[in-house]
Design a protein around this motif. Structure first.
Motif, short mmCIF file in Angstrom:
data_model
loop_
_atom_site.label_atom_id
_atom_site.label_comp_id
_atom_site.label_asym_id
_atom_site.label_seq_id
_atom_site.Cartn_x
_atom_site.Cartn_y
_atom_site.Cartn_z
N ALA A 217 -44.33 -57.05 67.59
CA ALA A 217 -44.66 -56.43 66.31
C ALA A 217 -43.78 -57.01 65.21
N HIS A 218 -44.33 -57.02 64.00
CA HIS A 218 -43.65 -57.63 62.84
C HIS A 218 -43.27 -56.58 61.81
N SER A 219 -42.25 -56.91 61.02
CA SER A 219 -41.84 -56.05 59.90
C SER A 219 -41.78 -56.92 58.64
N SER B 255 -40.29 -60.48 58.08
CA SER B 255 -41.10 -61.72 58.02
C SER B 255 -42.41 -61.37 57.31
N ASP B 256 -43.55 -61.56 57.95
CA ASP B 256 -44.80 -61.36 57.21
C ASP B 256 -45.51 -60.05 57.54
N GLY B 257 -44.79 -59.08 58.13
CA GLY B 257 -45.36 -57.75 58.31
C GLY B 257 -45.18 -56.93 57.04
N ASP C 164 -40.01 -60.56 64.69
CA ASP C 164 -40.38 -61.24 63.44
C ASP C 164 -40.35 -62.75 63.61
N HIS C 165 -41.17 -63.43 62.79
CA HIS C 165 -41.24 -64.89 62.83
C HIS C 165 -39.91 -65.50 62.42
N ASP C 166 -39.31 -66.25 63.34
CA ASP C 166 -38.16 -67.10 63.05
C ASP C 166 -36.94 -66.38 62.49
N PHE D 233 -48.78 -56.41 65.80
CA PHE D 233 -48.93 -55.57 64.62
C PHE D 233 -48.25 -56.22 63.40
N HIS D 234 -48.97 -56.22 62.24
CA HIS D 234 -48.42 -56.74 60.99
C HIS D 234 -48.48 -55.70 59.86
N GLY D 235 -49.03 -54.51 60.13
CA GLY D 235 -49.20 -53.52 59.06
C GLY D 235 -50.62 -53.51 58.55
N ALA E 238 -52.28 -54.91 56.29
CA ALA E 238 -53.00 -56.12 55.89
C ALA E 238 -53.88 -56.65 57.02
N LYS E 239 -53.52 -56.33 58.26
CA LYS E 239 -54.37 -56.71 59.40
C LYS E 239 -54.84 -55.42 60.06
N PRO E 240 -55.84 -54.74 59.41
CA PRO E 240 -56.21 -53.39 59.83
C PRO E 240 -56.78 -53.32 61.25
MN MN Z 1 -47.56 -63.37 61.21
#
Ligand code: MN
Ligand code: AMP
Ligand code: MN
Ligand code: MN
Length: 288
Positions: free
Chosen positions: A9-11, A14-16, A39-41, A258-260, A262-264
């Motif tokens: 999962a992302h926050s 990064s891009d979440g 998170d990415h990188d 999961f990204h939040g 924006a990606k429903p």
């Molecule tokens: Mn991403």
């Protein structure tokens, strides 16, 4: 006993779109047994997430990262799970990767300007979702540039920004210096983590035999797990990756990515990943 986990999962580190603490609260609201922030990188969100998780004794928080690496025909991402966020080799790697982005993002913006668009890095910073990590630790990706293009009315959506302007092969695309997979894997192992091939479907392998060859090659570089469950996987793929994991002795993991909002279509905790499906160190961590 809680039965399901989400180890991808992302926050907004990064891009979440949710903060690290919000992610942990969402995982608790869904009664997950464990959640990993990957998170990415970057490891920038991990301390805040771990701190938020102290309140929830039934939720295990796992420190993670998702590192992009070089692969010719598709997307190669390596997850590091149960890493030590302070490990020096990993800190050095995230530093290098962030510097590479700091170089590339203005180049993308300059290409957009050459195409006649009125956009600057300040517009990109202004379009960051509220609460995003800013300053020297920020991970600014093409997704953020896409948000700026949408905010300025040049495109109707993030995916249109990729199609028309910044996606691979599009007119303002700028190549990224790509990391060798073995470098990503060794930094994760040096940080005490489990190195996992993320969403194998995104490698775009031609067939199962080619995927197996590639997985075996990464195993020689130290890979020790495979993401069996993921929101992009079909039922057939999930079964195949599970069988491959068992046959090759790879740890089994899974998560939503999961990204939040924006990606429903990608919801935290979906697909369901049974805690009982985890193997190796991850099983010990989650089930103890
Ligand atoms: Mn991403
Ligand atoms: P970057 O790491 O800056 O190259 O950006 C890659 C990010 O862009 C990844 O997190 C992807 O999820 C996202 N991405 C790539 N292609 C698309 C697309 N066509 N539509 C939306 N997001 C995309
Ligand atoms: Mn990924
Ligand atoms: Mn991801």
């Amino acid at each position: 006993m809680r039965r399901f986990v989400d180890l991808h999962a992302h926050s907004n580190a990064s891009d979440g779109q949710v903060s690290p603490a919000e992610l942990v609260r969402l995982a608790e609201a869904k009664k997950l047994a464990a959640v990993a922030l990957t998170d990415h990188d970057t490891t920038a969100g991990l301390a805040a997430a771990a701190e938020a998780a102290v309140e929830f004794p039934h939720l295990r928080f796992i420190n993670g990262i998702e590192i992009s690496a070089r692969f010719d025909t598709g997307t190669l991402h390596i997850l590091g799970l149960a890493i030590d966020p302070q490990a020096p080799q990993l800190a050095e790697l995230t530093h290098v990767l962030r510097d590479a982005r700091d170089q590339r993002n203005p180049q993308i913006v300059a290409s957009l300007q050459r195409l006649g668009l009125d956009i600057s890095m300040d517009d990109v910073f202004a379009a960051l979702p509220p609460g995003s990590v800013r300053g020297p630790k920020a991970i600014i990706s093409r997704v953020h540039i896409a948000h700026a293009l949408r905010k300025k009315g040049y495109v109707a959506s993030v995916s249109q920004a990729f199609e028309r302007y910044i996606g691979d092969g599009a007119p303002a695309y700028v190549e990224k210096d790509r990391l060798e997979p073995r470098v990503a894997i060794s930094a994760i192992l040096a940080a005490g983590g489990v190195a996992v091939l993320a969403h194998p479907t995104q490698l775009n392998c031609q067939n199962d035999a080619q995927l197996e060859r590639i997985v075996r090659q990464f195993m020689r570089a130290g890979l020790n797990g495979i993401e069996v469950y993921h929101s992009d996987h079909t039922a057939y793929q999930t079964r195949f990756y599970l069988e491959l994991a068992r046959r090759l002795g790879l740890a089994v993991t899974g998560g939503s990515d999961f990204h939040g909002p924006a990606k429903p279509d990608v919801k935290l905790g979906r697909p369901r990943v049974p805690a009982a499906a985890l193997t190796g160190r991850l099983a010990e961590l989650v089930n103890r």
